[in-house]
Write a protein that holds these residues in place. Structure first.
Motif, PDB file in Angstrom:
ATOM      1  N   GLN A 114       0.835  -1.198   0.000  1.00 27.34           N
ATOM      2  CA  GLN A 114       0.000   0.000   0.000  1.00 27.34           C
ATOM      3  C   GLN A 114       0.875   1.255   0.000  1.00 27.34           C
ATOM      4  OE1 GLN A 114      -2.233  -1.266   3.600  1.00 27.34           O
ATOM      5  NE2 GLN A 114      -4.053  -0.909   2.359  1.00 27.34           N
ATOM      6  N   ALA A 115       0.290   2.357  -0.451  1.00 27.22           N
ATOM      7  CA  ALA A 115       1.044   3.607  -0.542  1.00 27.22           C
ATOM      8  C   ALA A 115       1.297   4.194   0.841  1.00 27.22           C
ATOM      9  CB  ALA A 115       0.285   4.613  -1.395  1.00 27.22           C
ATOM     10  N   ALA A 116       2.548   4.571   1.114  1.00 24.88           N
ATOM     11  CA  ALA A 116       2.894   5.249   2.357  1.00 24.88           C
ATOM     12  C   ALA A 116       2.296   6.656   2.365  1.00 24.88           C
ATOM     13  CB  ALA A 116       4.402   5.328   2.512  1.00 24.88           C
ATOM     14  N   THR A 117       1.998   7.171   3.560  1.00 24.64           N
ATOM     15  CA  THR A 117       1.491   8.541   3.703  1.00 24.64           C
ATOM     16  C   THR A 117       2.424   9.423   4.526  1.00 24.64           C
ATOM     17  OG1 THR A 117       0.190   7.925   5.653  1.00 24.64           O
ATOM     18  CG2 THR A 117      -0.913   7.800   3.506  1.00 24.64           C
ATOM     19  N   GLY A 118       3.458   8.830   5.110  1.00 24.14           N
ATOM     20  CA  GLY A 118       4.414   9.584   5.928  1.00 24.14           C
ATOM     21  C   GLY A 118       5.378   8.605   6.563  1.00 24.14           C
ATOM     22  N   THR A 119       5.981   8.998   7.671  1.00 26.05           N
ATOM     23  CA  THR A 119       6.820   8.087   8.442  1.00 26.05           C
ATOM     24  C   THR A 119       6.315   8.060   9.878  1.00 26.05           C
ATOM     25  OG1 THR A 119       8.542   9.476   9.443  1.00 26.05           O
ATOM     26  CG2 THR A 119       8.758   8.993   7.082  1.00 26.05           C
ATOM     27  N   GLY A 120       6.877   7.153  10.673  1.00 26.80           N
ATOM     28  CA  GLY A 120       6.451   7.041  12.055  1.00 26.80           C
ATOM     29  C   GLY A 120       6.954   8.146  12.953  1.00 26.80           C
ATOM     30  N   THR A 121       7.815   9.020  12.423  1.00 22.61           N
ATOM     31  CA  THR A 121       8.454  10.034  13.275  1.00 22.61           C
ATOM     32  C   THR A 121       8.479  11.421  12.643  1.00 22.61           C
ATOM     33  OG1 THR A 121      10.583   9.236  12.411  1.00 22.61           O
ATOM     34  CG2 THR A 121       9.904   8.412  14.571  1.00 22.61           C
ATOM     35  N   ASP A 122       7.556  11.710  11.736  1.00 14.75           N
ATOM     36  CA  ASP A 122       7.519  13.029  11.108  1.00 14.75           C
ATOM     37  C   ASP A 122       7.307  14.133  12.143  1.00 14.75           C
ATOM     38  OD1 ASP A 122       7.701  11.721   8.718  1.00 14.75           O
ATOM     39  OD2 ASP A 122       5.660  12.142   8.063  1.00 14.75           O
ATOM     40  N   CYS A 123       7.801  15.329  11.830  1.00 17.09           N
ATOM     41  CA  CYS A 123       7.593  16.475  12.717  1.00 17.09           C
ATOM     42  C   CYS A 123       7.522  17.758  11.887  1.00 17.09           C
ATOM     43  CB  CYS A 123       8.708  16.576  13.754  1.00 17.09           C
ATOM     44  SG  CYS A 123       8.324  17.708  15.114  1.00 17.09           S
ATOM     45  N   VAL A 124       6.680  18.678  12.324  1.00 20.06           N
ATOM     46  CA  VAL A 124       6.474  19.957  11.643  1.00 20.06           C
ATOM     47  C   VAL A 124       6.593  21.087  12.655  1.00 20.06           C
ATOM     48  CG1 VAL A 124       4.800  21.393  10.395  1.00 20.06           C
ATOM     49  CG2 VAL A 124       4.949  18.937   9.899  1.00 20.06           C
ATOM     50  N   ALA A 125       7.173  22.197  12.229  1.00 21.95           N
ATOM     51  CA  ALA A 125       7.213  23.416  13.035  1.00 21.95           C
ATOM     52  C   ALA A 125       6.746  24.592  12.185  1.00 21.95           C
ATOM     53  CB  ALA A 125       8.621  23.682  13.566  1.00 21.95           C
ATOM     54  N   ILE A 126       5.876  25.415  12.749  1.00 20.91           N
ATOM     55  CA  ILE A 126       5.398  26.639  12.117  1.00 20.91           C
ATOM     56  C   ILE A 126       5.963  27.814  12.904  1.00 20.91           C
ATOM     57  CG2 ILE A 126       3.386  27.988  11.401  1.00 20.91           C
ATOM     58  CD1 ILE A 126       3.424  25.307  10.053  1.00 20.91           C
ATOM     59  N   ALA A 127       6.611  28.765  12.225  1.00 19.25           N
ATOM     60  CA  ALA A 127       7.192  29.935  12.879  1.00 19.25           C
ATOM     61  C   ALA A 127       6.525  31.202  12.353  1.00 19.25           C
ATOM     62  CB  ALA A 127       8.696  29.995  12.635  1.00 19.25           C
ATOM     63  N   SER A 128       6.055  32.028  13.270  1.00 21.14           N
ATOM     64  CA  SER A 128       5.376  33.272  12.921  1.00 21.14           C
ATOM     65  C   SER A 128       5.955  34.414  13.753  1.00 21.14           C
ATOM     66  CB  SER A 128       3.872  33.131  13.209  1.00 21.14           C
ATOM     67  OG  SER A 128       3.222  34.388  13.226  1.00 21.14           O
ATOM     68  N   PRO A 129       6.180  35.600  13.162  1.00 21.97           N
ATOM     69  CA  PRO A 129       6.676  36.727  13.954  1.00 21.97           C
ATOM     70  C   PRO A 129       5.761  37.019  15.145  1.00 21.97           C
ATOM     71  CG  PRO A 129       6.684  37.256  11.609  1.00 21.97           C
ATOM     72  CD  PRO A 129       5.952  35.965  11.746  1.00 21.97           C
ATOM     73  N   LEU A 130       6.351  37.472  16.226  1.00 23.99           N
ATOM     74  CA  LEU A 130       5.556  37.747  17.429  1.00 23.99           C
ATOM     75  C   LEU A 130       4.570  38.877  17.221  1.00 23.99           C
ATOM     76  CD1 LEU A 130       8.081  37.425  20.385  1.00 23.99           C
ATOM     77  CD2 LEU A 130       6.164  35.928  19.822  1.00 23.99           C
ATOM     78  N   ARG A 131       4.880  39.786  16.334  1.00 24.80           N
ATOM     79  CA  ARG A 131       3.985  40.911  16.079  1.00 24.80           C
ATOM     80  C   ARG A 131       4.178  41.373  14.642  1.00 24.80           C
ATOM     81  NH1 ARG A 131       7.852  41.929  19.426  1.00 24.80           N
ATOM     82  NH2 ARG A 131       6.467  41.612  21.197  1.00 24.80           N
ATOM     83  N   GLY A 132       3.220  42.120  14.144  1.00 25.75           N
ATOM     84  CA  GLY A 132       3.306  42.614  12.777  1.00 25.75           C
ATOM     85  C   GLY A 132       2.760  44.022  12.680  1.00 25.75           C
ATOM     86  N   ALA A 133       2.822  44.563  11.454  1.00 23.50           N
ATOM     87  CA  ALA A 133       2.332  45.920  11.237  1.00 23.50           C
ATOM     88  C   ALA A 133       0.816  45.996  11.357  1.00 23.50           C
ATOM     89  CB  ALA A 133       2.769  46.412   9.854  1.00 23.50           C
ATOM     90  N   ALA A 134       0.154  44.870  11.073  1.00 26.16           N
ATOM     91  CA  ALA A 134      -1.303  44.819  11.126  1.00 26.16           C
ATOM     92  C   ALA A 134      -1.732  43.842  12.216  1.00 26.16           C
ATOM     93  CB  ALA A 134      -1.850  44.393   9.763  1.00 26.16           C
ATOM     94  N   ALA A 135      -3.028  43.763  12.405  1.00 30.70           N
ATOM     95  CA  ALA A 135      -3.576  42.793  13.361  1.00 30.70           C
ATOM     96  C   ALA A 135      -3.201  41.390  12.912  1.00 30.70           C
ATOM     97  CB  ALA A 135      -5.090  42.948  13.429  1.00 30.70           C
ATOM     98  N   PRO A 136      -3.112  40.458  13.835  1.00 36.13           N
ATOM     99  CA  PRO A 136      -2.708  39.103  13.440  1.00 36.13           C
ATOM    100  C   PRO A 136      -3.712  38.448  12.513  1.00 36.13           C
ATOM    101  CG  PRO A 136      -3.495  39.130  15.716  1.00 36.13           C
ATOM    102  CD  PRO A 136      -3.359  40.556  15.285  1.00 36.13           C
ATOM    103  N   CYS A 137      -3.190  37.645  11.611  1.00 42.12           N
ATOM    104  CA  CYS A 137      -4.047  36.823  10.756  1.00 42.12           C
ATOM    105  C   CYS A 137      -4.718  35.780  11.643  1.00 42.12           C
ATOM    106  CB  CYS A 137      -3.196  36.163   9.683  1.00 42.12           C
ATOM    107  SG  CYS A 137      -4.072  34.950   8.676  1.00 42.12           S
ATOM    108  N   ILE A 138      -6.026  35.657  11.558  1.00 42.56           N
ATOM    109  CA  ILE A 138      -6.743  34.735  12.434  1.00 42.56           C
ATOM    110  C   ILE A 138      -7.315  33.533  11.685  1.00 42.56           C
ATOM    111  CG2 ILE A 138      -7.305  36.536  14.106  1.00 42.56           C
ATOM    112  CD1 ILE A 138     -10.145  36.582  12.911  1.00 42.56           C
ATOM    113  N   TYR A 139      -7.097  33.472  10.367  1.00 39.18           N
ATOM    114  CA  TYR A 139      -7.664  32.378   9.583  1.00 39.18           C
ATOM    115  C   TYR A 139      -6.652  31.958   8.526  1.00 39.18           C
ATOM    116  CZ  TYR A 139     -10.966  29.798   6.634  1.00 39.18           C
ATOM    117  OH  TYR A 139     -11.594  28.831   5.904  1.00 39.18           O
ATOM    118  N   ALA A 140      -6.443  30.662   8.383  1.00 43.24           N
ATOM    119  CA  ALA A 140      -5.458  30.163   7.404  1.00 43.24           C
ATOM    120  C   ALA A 140      -5.982  28.910   6.719  1.00 43.24           C
ATOM    121  CB  ALA A 140      -4.125  29.889   8.096  1.00 43.24           C
ATOM    122  N   GLY A 141      -7.243  28.928   6.344  1.00 40.59           N
ATOM    123  CA  GLY A 141      -7.839  27.791   5.643  1.00 40.59           C
ATOM    124  C   GLY A 141      -7.345  27.671   4.217  1.00 40.59           C
ATOM    125  N   LEU A 142      -7.698  26.576   3.571  1.00 39.63           N
ATOM    126  CA  LEU A 142      -7.159  26.282   2.246  1.00 39.63           C
ATOM    127  C   LEU A 142      -7.494  27.335   1.192  1.00 39.63           C
ATOM    128  CD1 LEU A 142      -7.618  22.409   1.828  1.00 39.63           C
ATOM    129  CD2 LEU A 142      -5.477  23.687   2.040  1.00 39.63           C
TER     130      LEU A 142
END
Length: 222
Positions: free
Chosen positions: A164-192
Motif C-alpha cells: 500500500q502507498a505510504a502517507t508519511g513516516t512514524g516520526t515526522d515532525c512539523v514546526a510553524i514559525a510566525s513573527p511575534l507581532r506585525g504591522a497589522a492585526a494578526p491573521c486569524i484564519y489560514a484555511g485552504l
C-alpha cells in the motif's frame, strides 16, 4: 531573496529566524507554542539510536553542549547535507519552507507496521512573514501536514505485505514559525482558500518533491 538564514555543518543544520518568533511544533525538546529565534536539526546515525538510548535526554544534552538550548530542535537520521528550501509569495503573503526527508521508516495512516530496522523521518519548518494568531498557526499546521501527505503519496512509496502507498513516516515532525507581532492585526484564519495557505502549500510541496525525488534516486535505484 531567501527568507531564512540557514547554515549546515554536520551534524547540525541551523536556521536563524531573524527575530524572536512564536513557534508551534511537536518536537521532542519544545512541543507546543514557544518563543525562540532559532530552529535546528541534529543529525544522528542509525547506530546511535539504540534501544537503550533516551533520545529526549540525549538531545537536551546535545543542545546544551552546542549552545542551542533555547532552539526548537528536529532529530533526523537523514544526511542533513540534503536539505531543501522553497518559498512562495501570493497576494503579499510570503511563506518559506525548509525540509529534510527520508522514507526508510515509512508508514501508512491507519496501518501500524511498527518500528523499522532503519530510521527515517520528514522534518518541515515553515516560516511566515505575517503575524499569525495561535488559531491560525494551528490551522496552517493542518495545511502543511496535508501538503506533506500529498507529496508522499505522489512519491508512490509502497510498504507492507499488501504494498500500500505510504502517507508519511512514524516520526515526522512539523514546526510553524510566525513573527511575534506585525504591522497589522494578526491573521486569524489560514484555511485552504486563503493566500497564506496556498503559499504554504506551494512551498511545502516544492521542497518535499525535491527532497523525495533525491531520496528515491539514492535509496531505491538498483
Amino acid at each position: 531573496m531567501v527568507d531564512m538564514k540557514f547554515t549546515c555543518a554536520r551534524p547540525w543544520l541551523s536556521v536563524e529566524l531573524g527575530s524572536v518568533h512564536q513557534v508551534l511544533s511537536w518536537t521532542l525538546n519544545a512541543p507546543g507554542f514557544i518563543e525562540t529565534d532559532r530552529v535546528v536539526w541534529r543529525e544522528v546515525r542509525n547506530s546511535d539510536l539504540t534501544p537503550e538510548l533516551d533520545a529526549h535526554q540525549w538531545l537536551l544534552q546535545e543542545l546544551q553542549r552546542s549552545n542551542n538550548a533555547q532552539a526548537v530542535a528536529f532529530l533526523t537520521s537523514r544526511n542533513i547535507d540534503f536539505h531543501h528550501y522553497a518559498e512562495k509569495s501570493i497576494e503579499g503573503e510570503k511563506v518559506s519552507c525548509l525540509v529534510t526527508a527520508g522514507l526508510s521508516n515509512a508508514e501508512r495512516v491507519g496501518v501500524r507496521h511498527g518500528p523499522q530496522n532503519r530510521f527515517g523521518t520528514i522534518n518541515i519548518l515553515v516560516k511566515t512573514i505575517s503575524h499569525l494568531s495561535q488559531a491560525a498557526m494551528i490551522e496552517l499546521m493542518s495545511v502543511v501536514v496535508q501538503a506533506r501527505t500529498l507529496a508522499v503519496l505522489e512519491a508512490d512509496i509502497k510498504i507492507g505485505a499488501h504494498q500500500q502507498a505510504a502517507t508519511g513516516t512514524g516520526t515526522d515532525c512539523v514546526a510553524i514559525a510566525s513573527p511575534l507581532r506585525g504591522a497589522a492585526a494578526p491573521c486569524i484564519y489560514a484555511g485552504l482558500h486563503t493566500a497564506i495557505a496556498e503559499a504554504a502549500g506551494v512551498a511545502v510541496l516544492s521542497a518535499m518533491h525535491e527532497a523525495l525525488t533525491i531520496w528515491k534516486k539514492n535509496h531505491l535505484n538498483p
